[in-house]
Design a protein around this motif. Structure first.
Motif, PDB file in Angstrom:
ATOM      1  N   LEU A   1       0.829  -1.213   0.000  1.00  0.00           N
ATOM      2  CA  LEU A   1       0.000   0.000   0.000  1.00  0.00           C
ATOM      3  C   LEU A   1       0.861   1.261   0.000  1.00  0.00           C
ATOM      4  CD1 LEU A   1      -3.019  -0.788   2.332  1.00  0.00           C
ATOM      5  CD2 LEU A   1      -3.117  -0.041  -0.044  1.00  0.00           C
ATOM      6  N   ASP A   2       1.980   1.215   0.712  1.00  0.00           N
ATOM      7  CA  ASP A   2       2.876   2.377   0.768  1.00  0.00           C
ATOM      8  C   ASP A   2       3.572   2.642  -0.565  1.00  0.00           C
ATOM      9  OD1 ASP A   2       2.226   2.888   3.381  1.00  0.00           O
ATOM     10  OD2 ASP A   2       4.017   1.938   4.220  1.00  0.00           O
ATOM     11  N   THR A   3       3.814   1.585  -1.356  1.00  0.00           N
ATOM     12  CA  THR A   3       4.551   1.762  -2.601  1.00  0.00           C
ATOM     13  C   THR A   3       3.647   1.948  -3.828  1.00  0.00           C
ATOM     14  OG1 THR A   3       4.717  -0.631  -2.929  1.00  0.00           O
ATOM     15  CG2 THR A   3       6.528   0.446  -1.769  1.00  0.00           C
ATOM     16  N   LEU A   4       2.385   1.541  -3.718  1.00  0.00           N
ATOM     17  CA  LEU A   4       1.473   1.690  -4.867  1.00  0.00           C
ATOM     18  C   LEU A   4       1.177   3.157  -5.147  1.00  0.00           C
ATOM     19  CD1 LEU A   4      -1.324  -1.018  -4.476  1.00  0.00           C
ATOM     20  CD2 LEU A   4       0.430  -0.898  -6.228  1.00  0.00           C
ATOM     21  N   GLU A   5       1.044   3.463  -6.429  1.00  0.00           N
ATOM     22  CA  GLU A   5       0.673   4.816  -6.831  1.00  0.00           C
ATOM     23  C   GLU A   5      -0.421   4.745  -7.875  1.00  0.00           C
ATOM     24  OE1 GLU A   5       3.828   7.457  -7.999  1.00  0.00           O
ATOM     25  OE2 GLU A   5       5.249   6.428  -6.698  1.00  0.00           O
ATOM     26  N   GLU A   6      -1.414   5.629  -7.736  1.00  0.00           N
ATOM     27  CA  GLU A   6      -2.476   5.707  -8.729  1.00  0.00           C
ATOM     28  C   GLU A   6      -1.876   6.116 -10.065  1.00  0.00           C
ATOM     29  OE1 GLU A   6      -5.593   8.280  -7.271  1.00  0.00           O
ATOM     30  OE2 GLU A   6      -5.878   7.033  -5.487  1.00  0.00           O
ATOM     31  N   GLY A   7      -2.392   5.519 -11.133  1.00  0.00           N
ATOM     32  CA  GLY A   7      -1.912   5.845 -12.467  1.00  0.00           C
ATOM     33  C   GLY A   7      -0.738   5.008 -12.934  1.00  0.00           C
ATOM     34  N   THR A   8      -0.298   4.065 -12.109  1.00  0.00           N
ATOM     35  CA  THR A   8       0.805   3.185 -12.505  1.00  0.00           C
ATOM     36  C   THR A   8       0.273   1.803 -12.854  1.00  0.00           C
ATOM     37  OG1 THR A   8       1.235   2.498 -10.217  1.00  0.00           O
ATOM     38  CG2 THR A   8       2.458   4.410 -11.043  1.00  0.00           C
TER      39      THR A   8
END
Length: 182
Positions: A85-92
């Motif tokens: 969750l800390d490493t996920l980014e929207e749009g990736t």
């Protein structure tokens, strides 16, 4: 329940029932629910009855007296969900494996937690059921639409991985052209 609701704590509970959506579990101080999408693949719900299973709490709503648990999360390496969750980014884009199909979409294991591809995000075309597009075990690249860190939910898209057919419509069709349609 507050002391049980820790990201990395595995608890063992007895399966006391099942319904269409998952398993009902019970312990000395906790009653909870395990959604079908959070069970290990290959097991039928009725096979779990009266068994003791290892689970992690993934959602706790004290106001609604609701506890949701996961067998999949209990199998993941400690802290994996928080790290992800800390490493996920929207749009990736991220790789994943389809774990469960429901009438409303497909759940995808992202490597420690699952995200949902809603049926409307599976294809630019009409989809009657997710099984028309994907199958359990399919390895996919998915687009991260939304991350709700408070609820630990990830919304995914498969159709965003393909060109939008409306953006290229003038390349395929011209005014006055006759085409067959359903």
């Amino acid at each position: 329940i507050d002391k049980l609701y820790k990201e990395d704590e595995i608890i063992r509970l007895k399966v006391v029932g099942c319904n269409q959506g998952g398993l009902l579990v019970q312990g000395e101080m906790i009653n909870g629910f395990v959604p079908t999408s959070h069970l290990l693949a290959g097991h039928k719900k009725k096979e779990y009855l009266q068994q003791i299973v290892s689970l992690k709490v993934i959602e706790y709503d004290q106001d609604r007296c609701r506890v949701v648990l996961s067998e999949r999360a209990a199998q993941a390496e400690s802290g994996t969900r928080i790290k992800l969750l800390d490493t996920l980014e929207e749009g990736t884009c991220i790789p994943g494996i389809v774990t469960t199909l429901t009438d409303f979409g497909a759940f995808v294991d992202l490597g420690g937690m699952e995200g949902l591809i809603h049926i409307s995000e599976l294809s630019w075309g009409r989809v009657d059921h997710p099984s028309d597009v994907v199958a359990i075990g399919d390895e996919l690249e998915v687009y991260v639409l939304n991350i709700d860190r408070k609820e630990n939910k990830v919304a995914l898209s498969l159709k965003k991985m393909c060109p939008n057919p409306w953006e290229t419509i003038t390349e395929r069709y011209h005014q006055g052209q006759i085409v067959e349609a359903v």
